[in-house]
Scaffold this active site. Structure first.
Site, PDB file in Angstrom:
ATOM      1  CD1 TRP A 109       5.445   6.063   3.931  1.00 53.10           C
ATOM      2  CD2 TRP A 109       7.543   5.571   4.506  1.00 53.10           C
ATOM      3  NE1 TRP A 109       5.435   4.844   4.576  1.00 53.10           N
ATOM      4  CE2 TRP A 109       6.715   4.521   4.935  1.00 53.10           C
ATOM      5  CE3 TRP A 109       8.911   5.479   4.766  1.00 53.10           C
ATOM      6  CZ2 TRP A 109       7.188   3.390   5.611  1.00 53.10           C
ATOM      7  CZ3 TRP A 109       9.401   4.353   5.438  1.00 53.10           C
ATOM      8  CH2 TRP A 109       8.542   3.325   5.834  1.00 53.10           C
ATOM      9  CG  ASP A 179       7.953   6.620  -2.134  1.00 49.04           C
ATOM     10  OD1 ASP A 179       7.377   5.641  -2.629  1.00 49.04           O
ATOM     11  OD2 ASP A 179       8.308   6.694  -0.932  1.00 49.04           O
ATOM     12  CE  LYS A 203       4.577  -0.465   2.233  1.00 54.94           C
ATOM     13  NZ  LYS A 203       5.277   0.789   2.219  1.00 54.94           N
TER      14      LYS A 203
HETATM   15  C1  LIG Z   1       6.535   1.349   2.752  1.00 56.62           C
HETATM   16  C2  LIG Z   1       6.998   2.599   2.132  1.00 56.62           C
HETATM   17  C3  LIG Z   1       8.361   2.919   2.036  1.00 56.62           C
HETATM   18  C4  LIG Z   1       9.440   2.049   2.656  1.00 56.62           C
HETATM   19  O1  LIG Z   1       9.561   0.832   2.048  1.00 56.62           O
HETATM   20  P1  LIG Z   1      10.518  -0.306   2.679  1.00 56.62           P
HETATM   21  O2  LIG Z   1      10.605  -1.270   1.538  1.00 56.62           O
HETATM   22  O3  LIG Z   1       9.858  -0.833   3.889  1.00 56.62           O
HETATM   23  O4  LIG Z   1      11.833   0.341   2.977  1.00 56.62           O
HETATM   24  C5  LIG Z   1       8.708   4.082   1.406  1.00 56.62           C
HETATM   25  N1  LIG Z   1       7.788   4.914   0.919  1.00 56.62           N
HETATM   26  C6  LIG Z   1       6.471   4.659   0.997  1.00 56.62           C
HETATM   27  C7  LIG Z   1       5.497   5.616   0.433  1.00 56.62           C
HETATM   28  C8  LIG Z   1       6.041   3.497   1.609  1.00 56.62           C
HETATM   29  O5  LIG Z   1       4.734   3.231   1.708  1.00 56.62           O
END
Ligand SMILES: *Cc1c(COP(=O)(O)O)cnc(C)c1O
Length: 377
Positions: A109, A179, A203
């Site tokens: 990511w 993030d 998530k």
């Molecule tokens: C799932 C995820 C993303 C991407 O998210 P989307 O909404 O699918 O674009 C980015 N960073 C992390 C750590 C993730 O788990």
């Protein structure tokens, strides 16, 4: 239409995202769905300029503020575009400050975030790509640029199951962008250490379609000219995230999940459960005589996403594991397509009992197949 009650016929869900949502929240959403608070309308039919939505928006922001003790000089935003939309939005809003940014690339990511940011300015990876999973060099050896617009990292790499046990330090006044897609609301942390915290909610905090962002005031006001208004942090802050039609339903569900977290006992309780569940699982892996193997170094093992291989990365056995688990009503265990193996996601809605059931299944599965592997070795 089925008459089944919520909670009946539900499977054990260890999916990585969209993740499990507490059944109490789903039930409440269902109960309110046709007639939201006696409006005679569904939440999906109500104007985003109504007092009802204004209340939903403010209550969700206040719940975030309270749970994380967000200081007053931060704005809480709801944005479109998902996590990957944020990869671009961050660069378009913040990279103009100096034209470059430092990226901690420790997994897939953060790697994608760095790649996206490179479209807008100079990206400096603070260490070379780790050769092995979770092989992150000591932060003292990172090459940090004191003139970076920001330092970016991903606190929990959802795909590999790598979680940072520390908050990185920066040079001078370089703000940290983080993030927290998969580990937001699993523990309290010091918001004031960050310039920007973001998480697409699907998530651990809701249903796909909205991103939660917490941004320090002084980082507003420097977007690139090309930044679309709907991803412009400053315009969103100025309109309380109601610049255009926001994802009303998603913000509403997130608000309910934040309430649910409070009812459970807040972030202290989420953190406690998260440690108990992951320890139970890691112990089972550690005690399996390498039948199950986690390749992430102990100090970087995620409390949320546990990834492991079976029988030395035996594809057939891993596929059997996934299938037999489903026969036991345990679902969404397949590892991410880029890394394979098995991945178990222990989001807040996953209970300790769910994890115990999985661990028992893992023990039975090992007892059943251990010998077949030994014969092959
Ligand atoms: C799932 C995820 C993303 C991407 O998210 P989307 O909404 O699918 O674009 C980015 N960073 C992390 C750590 C993730 O788990």
């Amino acid at each position: 239409m089925s008459k089944s009650k919520v909670g009946i016929n539900r499977i054990l869900n260890f999916g990585a995202g969209p993740g499990k949502i507490p059944v109490a929240v789903l039930a409440e959403v269902r109960n309110e769905f046709l007639n939201f608070e006696n409006t005679g309308m569904s939440i999906t039919e109500i104007s985003h300029r109504s007092s009802e939505y204004s209340k939903i928006n403010n209550e969700a922001q206040n719940a975030v503020k309270q749970l994380l003790s967000v200081p007053d000089n931060y704005k809480i935003l709801f944005l479109p575009g998902g996590g990957q939309g944020m990869f671009s939005a961050i660069a378009m809003n913040l990279m103009n400050r100096t034209g470059s940014a430092d990226y901690v690339v420790a997994g897939i990511w953060s790697g994608l975030a760095a790649k996206e940011a490179a479209k807008y300015g100079t990206v400096n990876p603070v260490f070379p790509k780790p050769g092995k999973l979770g092989d992150i060099p000591d932060s003292k050896s990172w090459t940090l640029n004191p003139n970076a617009s920001y330092l970016y990292y991903c606190d929990n790499e959802t795909i590999e199951g790598i979680e940072f046990p520390f908050i990185p330090e920066t040079r001078g006044s370089v703000p940290i962008v983080v993030d927290m897609a998969s580990n937001i609301m699993t523990r309290k942390f010091d918001v004031s250490k960050f310039g920007l915290i973001f998480a697409p909610v699907q998530k651990n905090l809701g249903t796909a379609g909205v991103v939660l962002a917490i941004i320090r005031d002084d980082l507003l006001g420097t977007p690139m000219k090309i930044c679309p208004s709907v991803l412009n942090f400053t315009e969103l802050a100025n309109t309380n995230s109601i610049l255009n039609t926001p994802p009303i339903f998603q913000v509403y569900v997130t608000g309910k999940i934040l309430q649910w977290i409070n009812i459970q006992g807040g972030l202290k309780e989420m953190e406690k459960q998260c440690c108990q569940k992951s320890q139970l699982l890691y112990n089972a892996i550690n005690q399996s005589n390498n039948f199950y193997e986690c390749h992430v170094p102990e100090n970087f093992r995620s409390r949320i996403n546990v990834s492991f291989k079976i029988g030395g990365g035996n594809d057939n056995l891993e596929e059997k594991f996934v299938q037999e688990a489903e026969e036991h009503r345990i679902y969404q265990l397949r590892g991410h397509r880029l890394v394979g193996g098995i991945r178990v996601s222990l989001y807040n809605a996953v209970s300790y009992e769910d994890t115990e059931t999985l661990v028992q299944f893992m023990k039975n599965f090992q007892a059943k197949y251990q010998n077949s592997i030994e014969r092959h070795l």
